[in-house]
Each structure stands twice: as structure tokens, then as C-alpha cells.
Write a protein that holds these residues in place. Sequence first.
Motif, PDB file in Angstrom:
ATOM      1  N   ASP A   1      -6.422   1.251  -9.831  1.00  0.00           N
ATOM      2  CA  ASP A   1      -6.327  -0.108  -9.310  1.00  0.00           C
ATOM      3  C   ASP A   1      -7.695  -0.760  -9.157  1.00  0.00           C
ATOM      4  OD1 ASP A   1      -7.214   1.437  -7.243  1.00  0.00           O
ATOM      5  OD2 ASP A   1      -5.816   0.680  -5.756  1.00  0.00           O
TER       6      ASP A   1
ATOM      7  N   LYS B   1       0.738  11.320 -10.532  1.00  0.00           N
ATOM      8  CA  LYS B   1      -0.108  12.516 -10.583  1.00  0.00           C
ATOM      9  C   LYS B   1       0.707  13.756 -10.912  1.00  0.00           C
ATOM     10  CE  LYS B   1      -3.920  10.977  -7.726  1.00  0.00           C
ATOM     11  NZ  LYS B   1      -4.622  11.070  -6.453  1.00  0.00           N
TER      12      LYS B   1
ATOM     13  N   GLU C   1      -2.516   8.915 -13.897  1.00  0.00           N
ATOM     14  CA  GLU C   1      -3.313   8.453 -12.759  1.00  0.00           C
ATOM     15  C   GLU C   1      -3.144   6.948 -12.600  1.00  0.00           C
ATOM     16  OE1 GLU C   1      -7.999   8.383 -11.352  1.00  0.00           O
ATOM     17  OE2 GLU C   1      -7.461   9.184 -13.313  1.00  0.00           O
TER      18      GLU C   1
ATOM     19  N   SER D   1       1.302   6.492  -6.972  1.00  0.00           N
ATOM     20  CA  SER D   1       0.167   7.332  -7.326  1.00  0.00           C
ATOM     21  C   SER D   1       0.547   8.816  -7.282  1.00  0.00           C
ATOM     22  CB  SER D   1      -1.004   7.063  -6.383  1.00  0.00           C
ATOM     23  OG  SER D   1      -2.104   7.864  -6.716  1.00  0.00           O
ATOM     24  N   ILE D   2       1.243   9.218  -6.241  1.00  0.00           N
ATOM     25  CA  ILE D   2       1.671  10.613  -6.091  1.00  0.00           C
ATOM     26  C   ILE D   2       2.635  10.996  -7.217  1.00  0.00           C
ATOM     27  CG2 ILE D   2       3.042  12.175  -4.649  1.00  0.00           C
ATOM     28  CD1 ILE D   2       1.799  10.611  -2.207  1.00  0.00           C
TER      29      ILE D   2
ATOM     30  N   PRO E   1       0.824  -1.221   0.000  1.00  0.00           N
ATOM     31  CA  PRO E   1       0.000   0.000   0.000  1.00  0.00           C
ATOM     32  C   PRO E   1       0.857   1.271   0.000  1.00  0.00           C
ATOM     33  CG  PRO E   1      -0.911  -1.584   1.538  1.00  0.00           C
ATOM     34  CD  PRO E   1       0.423  -2.133   1.077  1.00  0.00           C
ATOM     35  N   GLU E   2       1.991   1.235   0.687  1.00  0.00           N
ATOM     36  CA  GLU E   2       2.890   2.392   0.728  1.00  0.00           C
ATOM     37  C   GLU E   2       3.485   2.654  -0.660  1.00  0.00           C
ATOM     38  OE1 GLU E   2       7.260   3.272   2.437  1.00  0.00           O
ATOM     39  OE2 GLU E   2       5.811   2.645   3.961  1.00  0.00           O
ATOM     40  N   GLN E   3       3.928   1.599  -1.340  1.00  0.00           N
ATOM     41  CA  GLN E   3       4.461   1.753  -2.691  1.00  0.00           C
ATOM     42  C   GLN E   3       3.376   2.261  -3.636  1.00  0.00           C
ATOM     43  OE1 GLN E   3       5.900  -2.320  -3.072  1.00  0.00           O
ATOM     44  NE2 GLN E   3       7.957  -1.527  -3.462  1.00  0.00           N
ATOM     45  N   GLN E   4       2.175   1.775  -3.457  1.00  0.00           N
ATOM     46  CA  GLN E   4       1.055   2.190  -4.298  1.00  0.00           C
ATOM     47  C   GLN E   4       0.790   3.684  -4.112  1.00  0.00           C
ATOM     48  OE1 GLN E   4      -2.399  -0.247  -3.734  1.00  0.00           O
ATOM     49  NE2 GLN E   4      -3.450   0.601  -5.486  1.00  0.00           N
ATOM     50  N   ASP E   5       0.809   4.145  -2.869  1.00  0.00           N
ATOM     51  CA  ASP E   5       0.612   5.569  -2.595  1.00  0.00           C
ATOM     52  C   ASP E   5       1.721   6.407  -3.212  1.00  0.00           C
ATOM     53  OD1 ASP E   5      -1.711   5.065  -1.176  1.00  0.00           O
ATOM     54  OD2 ASP E   5      -0.724   5.166   0.795  1.00  0.00           O
ATOM     55  N   GLN E   6       2.972   5.957  -3.053  1.00  0.00           N
ATOM     56  CA  GLN E   6       4.109   6.695  -3.606  1.00  0.00           C
ATOM     57  C   GLN E   6       4.028   6.759  -5.129  1.00  0.00           C
ATOM     58  OE1 GLN E   6       7.321   4.400  -1.941  1.00  0.00           O
ATOM     59  NE2 GLN E   6       7.544   5.768  -0.187  1.00  0.00           N
TER      60      GLN E   6
END
Length: 65
Positions: free
Chosen positions: A49, A41, A46, A37-38, A30-35
Motif C-alpha cells: 500500500d 501472505k 504481499e 494482508s494476512i 484498516p481492519e480489512q487491510q490487515d485481514q
Amino acid sequence: MVVKSELEKLGIKYHMVELGEADTVEDISPEQQDQLSIALKKTGLELMDDKKSILVEKIKALSLN
């Protein structure tokens, strides 16, 4: 190129990256996914998932051809 670069910066291994799609070797945290995504963007892209959203985008792309 942008997606590949961001995946590499985050240390995420991938099989392939094509227009609108990336296949990673392993599930990403989840942390990699957030990074990711940011980072995407910031370049105007975008991270999608949600399977339904992905399907809708694929249909849109096919209808434009």
C-alpha cells in the motif's frame, strides 16, 4: 484468481484485479487491510500500500519485459 477470491471473502467490492494490481470500489478499512494482508501472505502474496514500493515493483516488472 487468489486476490479476487480473498477480496470477495472479505466483502470488498472491486472494479478490476490484474497482475499486481487491484482497484477497489471504496477505500478499505484498516481492519480489512490487515485481514487481506494476512490472507494474501498465506498464499505467498504481499499487499503493498506504499506508493513508493508500488512504483518500484512496476518498474521492476517493466524491466523484465
